[in-house]
Design an enzyme around this catalytic site. Structure first.
Site, PDB file in Angstrom:
ATOM      1  N   GLY A 137       0.797  -1.216   0.000  1.00  0.00           N
ATOM      2  CA  GLY A 137       0.000   0.000   0.000  1.00  0.00           C
ATOM      3  C   GLY A 137       0.827   1.261   0.000  1.00  0.00           C
ATOM      4  O   GLY A 137       0.552   2.216  -0.750  1.00  0.00           O
ATOM      5  N   ILE A 138       1.868   1.319   0.826  1.00  0.00           N
ATOM      6  CA  ILE A 138       2.709   2.511   0.900  1.00  0.00           C
ATOM      7  C   ILE A 138       3.453   2.714  -0.412  1.00  0.00           C
ATOM      8  O   ILE A 138       3.473   3.821  -0.967  1.00  0.00           O
ATOM      9  CB  ILE A 138       3.696   2.400   2.070  1.00  0.00           C
ATOM     10  CG1 ILE A 138       2.949   2.392   3.410  1.00  0.00           C
ATOM     11  CG2 ILE A 138       4.707   3.542   2.038  1.00  0.00           C
ATOM     12  CD1 ILE A 138       3.813   2.017   4.596  1.00  0.00           C
ATOM     13  N   ARG A 218      10.758  -0.844   8.894  1.00  0.00           N
ATOM     14  CA  ARG A 218      11.208  -1.213  10.220  1.00  0.00           C
ATOM     15  C   ARG A 218      12.737  -1.174  10.242  1.00  0.00           C
ATOM     16  O   ARG A 218      13.396  -1.536   9.253  1.00  0.00           O
ATOM     17  CB  ARG A 218      10.718  -2.618  10.608  1.00  0.00           C
ATOM     18  CG  ARG A 218       9.245  -2.687  10.963  1.00  0.00           C
ATOM     19  CD  ARG A 218       8.936  -1.928  12.246  1.00  0.00           C
ATOM     20  NE  ARG A 218       7.556  -2.093  12.695  1.00  0.00           N
ATOM     21  CZ  ARG A 218       6.557  -1.279  12.371  1.00  0.00           C
ATOM     22  NH1 ARG A 218       6.799  -0.257  11.560  1.00  0.00           N
ATOM     23  NH2 ARG A 218       5.347  -1.489  12.846  1.00  0.00           N
ATOM     24  N   GLU A 247      15.706   1.136  18.276  1.00  0.00           N
ATOM     25  CA  GLU A 247      14.752   2.248  18.279  1.00  0.00           C
ATOM     26  C   GLU A 247      14.104   2.337  19.656  1.00  0.00           C
ATOM     27  O   GLU A 247      13.599   1.322  20.155  1.00  0.00           O
ATOM     28  CB  GLU A 247      13.678   2.020  17.207  1.00  0.00           C
ATOM     29  CG  GLU A 247      12.755   3.203  17.020  1.00  0.00           C
ATOM     30  CD  GLU A 247      11.788   3.024  15.861  1.00  0.00           C
ATOM     31  OE1 GLU A 247      10.564   3.154  16.098  1.00  0.00           O
ATOM     32  OE2 GLU A 247      12.250   2.751  14.728  1.00  0.00           O
ATOM     33  N   HIS A 266      10.333   8.125  13.759  1.00  0.00           N
ATOM     34  CA  HIS A 266       9.192   7.235  13.521  1.00  0.00           C
ATOM     35  C   HIS A 266       7.876   8.029  13.535  1.00  0.00           C
ATOM     36  O   HIS A 266       6.937   7.707  14.260  1.00  0.00           O
ATOM     37  CB  HIS A 266       9.138   6.116  14.556  1.00  0.00           C
ATOM     38  CG  HIS A 266       8.445   4.883  14.045  1.00  0.00           C
ATOM     39  ND1 HIS A 266       8.781   3.615  14.469  1.00  0.00           N
ATOM     40  CD2 HIS A 266       7.433   4.716  13.150  1.00  0.00           C
ATOM     41  CE1 HIS A 266       8.014   2.720  13.861  1.00  0.00           C
ATOM     42  NE2 HIS A 266       7.192   3.370  13.059  1.00  0.00           N
ATOM     43  N   ASN A 269       3.772   8.297  10.204  1.00  0.00           N
ATOM     44  CA  ASN A 269       2.335   8.192  10.427  1.00  0.00           C
ATOM     45  C   ASN A 269       2.024   8.835  11.778  1.00  0.00           C
ATOM     46  O   ASN A 269       1.881   8.139  12.788  1.00  0.00           O
ATOM     47  CB  ASN A 269       1.892   6.723  10.417  1.00  0.00           C
ATOM     48  CG  ASN A 269       0.400   6.570  10.614  1.00  0.00           C
ATOM     49  OD1 ASN A 269      -0.390   7.426  10.208  1.00  0.00           O
ATOM     50  ND2 ASN A 269       0.000   5.481  11.245  1.00  0.00           N
TER      51      ASN A 269
END
Length: 305
Positions: A137-138, A218, A247, A266, A269
């Site tokens: 999708g991205i 990721r 992270e 991050h 979104n």
């Protein structure tokens, strides 16, 4: 399949998600009475589910933590939010790539007017080839923007089925070809055992001194030590990272002081954009659940995403 499915939304008051359930023709219910669950927290908060629950909607696109916690079972259908946030993340990815090739990472660190910044290597996306590894999708949401900027897209998907707007699509077992063929690479693949450390020293060397690596997937997809070394030695032009491994990235990590690195924490979104995307996914899937149709974002338990 019930005409009016009973859907438990949790935890706490989730008015936006409850409204989405009702718009789709569902009925918000207690967990004990539910046919389905829409969950808005992490795996550690999910209680044991009644046998009557046949579908669980998860709030995130990346669900490796759910598998690590052993919460995803084969007793019911699980759906992730994969694709629900695609537009926002794709926009961020394109912004990172543009910032990289236009040399904005150097200027962003400047505290004085310095004409030497103009001497830093800059390029353009026009006429370039951008490989998207994990063109779901991205990646698909990125393609129109990249095409509009004059870039050709080389897509990599699990099975290699054609991706609209891409000049060519390769299956995952041919991902090794992209490093020499692409000018820049964007990582948008899920985190699985197969994609862990997908990018190491050999891949970065093949990408070359004018290439930018963008990671909005990721952090575990990239060997951080190899990347840090490659940036320090100028093996690639730079890396734009919205995710890292580890992270959060420790304050004393050398990537923070690496002029060829552009890091965002991050935030591709951001929270203020998540609610609408998840509510739209819930509404669509509740409607499909009630109609007995295939759900969007069904988790492949064997693949891990």
């Amino acid at each position: 399949m019930p005409d009016t499915p009973a859907v438990h939304v949790g935890p706490g008051e989730r008015n936006d998600l409850e409204d989405a359930v009702r718009r789709a023709g569902g009925r918000v219910s207690a967990l004990a009475d539910a046919d389905a669950v829409v969950w808005a927290a992490g795996p550690g908060d999910l209680p044991d589910l009644p046998d009557a629950v046949r579908w669980v909607q998860l709030p995130s696109a990346g669900i490796e933590s759910w598998f690590a916690a052993g919460r995803v079972d084969r007793d019911r259908t699980w759906t992730s939010a994969a694709g629900a946030y695609s537009d926002a993340v794709a926009e961020h990815a394109v912004a990172l790539l543009l910032a990289g090739v236009r040399g904005l990472a150097v200027s962003a660190r400047a505290s004085t007017w310095d004409a030497r910044a103009a001497a830093e290597p800059q390029s353009t996306l026009r006429g370039s080839t951008v490989a998207i590894v994990g063109a779901g999708g991205i990646g698909r949401a990125m393609i129109p923007a990249l095409n509009a900027l004059g870039a050709t897209v080389l897509a990599v998907t699990r099975r290699g089925h054609d991706v609209p707007g891409a000049a060519q699509t390769l299956p995952a077992d041919r991902v090794g070809e992209v490093w020499e063929r692409a000018d820049h690479v964007v990582l948008a693949a899920p985190a699985t055992s197969e994609t862990e450390a997908l990018v190491g020293a050999a891949e970065l060397a093949a990408l070359g001194a004018s290439g930018w690596l963008v990671n909005i997937a990721r952090g575990t997809l990239v060997d951080t030590r190899a990347l840090t070394d490659a940036l320090a030695r100028g093996v690639i032009a730079g890396a734009a990272l919205d995710v890292t491994d580890p992270e959060p990235l420790p304050d004393d990590h050398p990537l923070w002081n690496e002029p060829r690195a552009l890091i965002t924490p991050h935030v591709a979104n951001p929270p203020q954009l998540q609610s609408g995307g998840l509510a739209a996914r819930v509404e669509e899937n509740v409607r499909r659940f009630a109609a007995g149709e295939d759900l969007v974002g069904v988790v492949d338990v064997d693949a891990g995403y």
